[in-house]
Design a protein around this motif. Sequence first.
Motif, PDB file in Angstrom:
ATOM      1  N   PRO A 107       0.787  -1.240   0.000  1.00  0.00           N
ATOM      2  CA  PRO A 107       0.000   0.000   0.000  1.00  0.00           C
ATOM      3  C   PRO A 107       0.816   1.286   0.000  1.00  0.00           C
ATOM      4  O   PRO A 107       0.484   2.228  -0.723  1.00  0.00           O
ATOM      5  CB  PRO A 107      -0.846  -0.122   1.274  1.00  0.00           C
ATOM      6  CG  PRO A 107      -0.961  -1.593   1.510  1.00  0.00           C
ATOM      7  CD  PRO A 107       0.337  -2.178   1.053  1.00  0.00           C
ATOM      8  N   ASP A 108       1.864   1.367   0.837  1.00  0.00           N
ATOM      9  CA  ASP A 108       2.650   2.599   0.893  1.00  0.00           C
ATOM     10  C   ASP A 108       4.157   2.368   0.831  1.00  0.00           C
ATOM     11  O   ASP A 108       4.942   3.313   0.880  1.00  0.00           O
ATOM     12  CB  ASP A 108       2.308   3.416   2.150  1.00  0.00           C
ATOM     13  CG  ASP A 108       2.562   2.646   3.442  1.00  0.00           C
ATOM     14  OD1 ASP A 108       3.144   1.539   3.384  1.00  0.00           O
ATOM     15  OD2 ASP A 108       2.169   3.154   4.512  1.00  0.00           O
ATOM     16  N   GLY A 109       4.578   1.117   0.732  1.00  0.00           N
ATOM     17  CA  GLY A 109       6.001   0.810   0.645  1.00  0.00           C
ATOM     18  C   GLY A 109       6.753   0.927   1.958  1.00  0.00           C
ATOM     19  O   GLY A 109       7.969   0.736   1.974  1.00  0.00           O
ATOM     20  N   MET A 110       6.062   1.231   3.057  1.00  0.00           N
ATOM     21  CA  MET A 110       6.712   1.371   4.363  1.00  0.00           C
ATOM     22  C   MET A 110       6.744   0.000   5.033  1.00  0.00           C
ATOM     23  O   MET A 110       5.751  -0.481   5.575  1.00  0.00           O
ATOM     24  CB  MET A 110       5.971   2.381   5.227  1.00  0.00           C
ATOM     25  CG  MET A 110       5.892   3.771   4.607  1.00  0.00           C
ATOM     26  SD  MET A 110       7.505   4.543   4.281  1.00  0.00           S
ATOM     27  CE  MET A 110       8.121   4.767   5.945  1.00  0.00           C
ATOM     28  N   LEU A 111       7.889  -0.659   4.963  1.00  0.00           N
ATOM     29  CA  LEU A 111       8.008  -2.041   5.403  1.00  0.00           C
ATOM     30  C   LEU A 111       8.609  -2.116   6.810  1.00  0.00           C
ATOM     31  O   LEU A 111       9.591  -1.433   7.115  1.00  0.00           O
ATOM     32  CB  LEU A 111       8.898  -2.812   4.428  1.00  0.00           C
ATOM     33  CG  LEU A 111       8.575  -4.296   4.231  1.00  0.00           C
ATOM     34  CD1 LEU A 111       7.177  -4.480   3.671  1.00  0.00           C
ATOM     35  CD2 LEU A 111       9.598  -4.941   3.318  1.00  0.00           C
ATOM     36  N   ILE A 112       8.004  -2.944   7.659  1.00  0.00           N
ATOM     37  CA  ILE A 112       8.529  -3.202   9.005  1.00  0.00           C
ATOM     38  C   ILE A 112       9.462  -4.405   8.919  1.00  0.00           C
ATOM     39  O   ILE A 112       9.077  -5.464   8.418  1.00  0.00           O
ATOM     40  CB  ILE A 112       7.385  -3.461   9.994  1.00  0.00           C
ATOM     41  CG1 ILE A 112       6.496  -2.219  10.120  1.00  0.00           C
ATOM     42  CG2 ILE A 112       7.939  -3.851  11.372  1.00  0.00           C
ATOM     43  CD1 ILE A 112       5.267  -2.417  10.974  1.00  0.00           C
ATOM     44  N   GLU A 113      10.689  -4.236   9.435  1.00  0.00           N
ATOM     45  CA  GLU A 113      11.724  -5.252   9.256  1.00  0.00           C
ATOM     46  C   GLU A 113      12.627  -5.345  10.472  1.00  0.00           C
ATOM     47  O   GLU A 113      12.722  -4.421  11.276  1.00  0.00           O
ATOM     48  CB  GLU A 113      12.613  -4.903   8.060  1.00  0.00           C
ATOM     49  CG  GLU A 113      11.909  -4.602   6.769  1.00  0.00           C
ATOM     50  CD  GLU A 113      12.893  -4.127   5.711  1.00  0.00           C
ATOM     51  OE1 GLU A 113      13.965  -4.741   5.554  1.00  0.00           O
ATOM     52  OE2 GLU A 113      12.583  -3.128   5.039  1.00  0.00           O
ATOM     53  N   THR A 114      13.342  -6.460  10.566  1.00  0.00           N
ATOM     54  CA  THR A 114      14.489  -6.538  11.453  1.00  0.00           C
ATOM     55  C   THR A 114      15.631  -5.731  10.832  1.00  0.00           C
ATOM     56  O   THR A 114      15.706  -5.587   9.610  1.00  0.00           O
ATOM     57  CB  THR A 114      14.943  -7.997  11.642  1.00  0.00           C
ATOM     58  OG1 THR A 114      15.055  -8.626  10.353  1.00  0.00           O
ATOM     59  CG2 THR A 114      13.952  -8.777  12.500  1.00  0.00           C
ATOM     60  N   ALA A 115      16.514  -5.210  11.668  1.00  0.00           N
ATOM     61  CA  ALA A 115      17.685  -4.490  11.159  1.00  0.00           C
ATOM     62  C   ALA A 115      18.509  -5.427  10.280  1.00  0.00           C
ATOM     63  O   ALA A 115      18.670  -6.612  10.591  1.00  0.00           O
ATOM     64  CB  ALA A 115      18.534  -3.976  12.316  1.00  0.00           C
ATOM     65  N   ALA A 116      19.035  -4.892   9.178  1.00  0.00           N
ATOM     66  CA  ALA A 116      19.756  -5.741   8.230  1.00  0.00           C
ATOM     67  C   ALA A 116      20.637  -4.882   7.341  1.00  0.00           C
ATOM     68  O   ALA A 116      20.445  -3.667   7.227  1.00  0.00           O
ATOM     69  CB  ALA A 116      18.782  -6.556   7.383  1.00  0.00           C
ATOM     70  N   GLY A 117      21.587  -5.529   6.680  1.00  0.00           N
ATOM     71  CA  GLY A 117      22.427  -4.824   5.727  1.00  0.00           C
ATOM     72  C   GLY A 117      23.393  -5.782   5.052  1.00  0.00           C
ATOM     73  O   GLY A 117      23.527  -6.947   5.444  1.00  0.00           O
ATOM     74  N   LEU A 118      24.057  -5.288   4.030  1.00  0.00           N
ATOM     75  CA  LEU A 118      25.053  -6.085   3.326  1.00  0.00           C
ATOM     76  C   LEU A 118      26.324  -6.194   4.151  1.00  0.00           C
ATOM     77  O   LEU A 118      26.652  -5.310   4.953  1.00  0.00           O
ATOM     78  CB  LEU A 118      25.367  -5.456   1.970  1.00  0.00           C
ATOM     79  CG  LEU A 118      24.213  -5.430   0.961  1.00  0.00           C
ATOM     80  CD1 LEU A 118      24.646  -4.723  -0.309  1.00  0.00           C
ATOM     81  CD2 LEU A 118      23.726  -6.839   0.657  1.00  0.00           C
ATOM     82  N   LEU A 119      27.055  -7.287   3.939  1.00  0.00           N
ATOM     83  CA  LEU A 119      28.298  -7.487   4.674  1.00  0.00           C
ATOM     84  C   LEU A 119      29.379  -6.521   4.230  1.00  0.00           C
ATOM     85  O   LEU A 119      30.238  -6.140   5.039  1.00  0.00           O
ATOM     86  CB  LEU A 119      28.809  -8.921   4.465  1.00  0.00           C
ATOM     87  CG  LEU A 119      27.875 -10.075   4.830  1.00  0.00           C
ATOM     88  CD1 LEU A 119      28.631 -11.391   4.706  1.00  0.00           C
ATOM     89  CD2 LEU A 119      27.287  -9.913   6.214  1.00  0.00           C
ATOM     90  N   ASP A 120      29.371  -6.139   2.965  1.00  0.00           N
ATOM     91  CA  ASP A 120      30.473  -5.379   2.378  1.00  0.00           C
ATOM     92  C   ASP A 120      31.756  -6.174   2.597  1.00  0.00           C
ATOM     93  O   ASP A 120      31.827  -7.321   2.211  1.00  0.00           O
ATOM     94  CB  ASP A 120      30.526  -3.967   2.959  1.00  0.00           C
ATOM     95  CG  ASP A 120      29.281  -3.163   2.601  1.00  0.00           C
ATOM     96  OD1 ASP A 120      28.752  -3.364   1.489  1.00  0.00           O
ATOM     97  OD2 ASP A 120      28.818  -2.352   3.422  1.00  0.00           O
ATOM     98  N   ASP A 121      32.759  -5.608   3.248  1.00  0.00           N
ATOM     99  CA  ASP A 121      34.013  -6.334   3.446  1.00  0.00           C
ATOM    100  C   ASP A 121      34.142  -6.913   4.851  1.00  0.00           C
ATOM    101  O   ASP A 121      35.219  -7.391   5.240  1.00  0.00           O
ATOM    102  CB  ASP A 121      35.206  -5.403   3.180  1.00  0.00           C
ATOM    103  CG  ASP A 121      35.283  -4.970   1.730  1.00  0.00           C
ATOM    104  OD1 ASP A 121      34.938  -5.795   0.849  1.00  0.00           O
ATOM    105  OD2 ASP A 121      35.662  -3.814   1.470  1.00  0.00           O
ATOM    106  N   ASP A 122      33.057  -6.895   5.642  1.00  0.00           N
ATOM    107  CA  ASP A 122      33.094  -7.382   7.021  1.00  0.00           C
ATOM    108  C   ASP A 122      32.627  -8.827   7.115  1.00  0.00           C
ATOM    109  O   ASP A 122      31.933  -9.336   6.232  1.00  0.00           O
ATOM    110  CB  ASP A 122      32.202  -6.521   7.915  1.00  0.00           C
ATOM    111  CG  ASP A 122      32.766  -5.126   8.136  1.00  0.00           C
ATOM    112  OD1 ASP A 122      34.009  -4.993   8.163  1.00  0.00           O
ATOM    113  OD2 ASP A 122      31.970  -4.185   8.273  1.00  0.00           O
ATOM    114  N   ASP A 123      32.989  -9.501   8.213  1.00  0.00           N
ATOM    115  CA  ASP A 123      32.397 -10.795   8.519  1.00  0.00           C
ATOM    116  C   ASP A 123      30.964 -10.562   8.993  1.00  0.00           C
ATOM    117  O   ASP A 123      30.593  -9.445   9.384  1.00  0.00           O
ATOM    118  CB  ASP A 123      33.218 -11.523   9.587  1.00  0.00           C
ATOM    119  CG  ASP A 123      33.247 -10.760  10.892  1.00  0.00           C
ATOM    120  OD1 ASP A 123      32.321 -10.956  11.723  1.00  0.00           O
ATOM    121  OD2 ASP A 123      34.161  -9.942  11.089  1.00  0.00           O
TER     122      ASP A 123
END
Length: 230
Positions: A107-123
Amino acid sequence: MSTPSAQGTPGIDLPDHRGRTGLDQAGRDLTSNKRVVVRDVELSSQGWHVLRRTTFDYQRHDGEWVTQQRETYDRGNGATILLYDNARGVVLLTRQFRFPVYVNGHPDGMLIETAAGLLDDDDPATAIRREAHEELGVRVGPLHHVFDVFMSPGSVTERIHFYAAPYTTSDVDGPGGGVAGEGEDIERLEIPFTDALAMTADGRIADAKTIMLLQWAALNGVMTSKTTDQ
């Protein structure tokens, strides 16, 4: 899509805008499955992430060899975390605008989520601590590794590392909100655990990784027991 020049092609034999070369080599050295022989890898496009078209021979169960093509979207691997406060019976989630879900019927694109992100160069553990602080302002203590999951194996290479960790109000030492320079505008939500579970049933929480972690927590009694790990 990259445009070849007399000198070479960005992302293949010339650095692209992220300094990458050899993007057409992914998968060419795979040998662990003798029923799959990679023949060619084409770089379809590379923006921030990479789209490839791979041609390979595949041996069916009846012994016949067939040639197939698959497109794969490579955005790197990621990590996500469920933060929970047993004493108050709440979980800490994010809400932010997601254009892909908005254009696909949300409906509005406002999604409820757990915190997340790409690893990039980290473990994975380092990456999720970084993301939890950037998005939620929480300094995460001991982590519990839940599982590692391929989220869309038909086309996306990404594997997500799932974590959970307890937190208290004293662990919140930053504003959260994400990184404005990366276009992030993230709201912090504390939601009673029972309400969050109900929201997965009625569609108010429609994000796969969040539903998986909430259901894992319910199945394992996380909100009524102490979870410890690394």
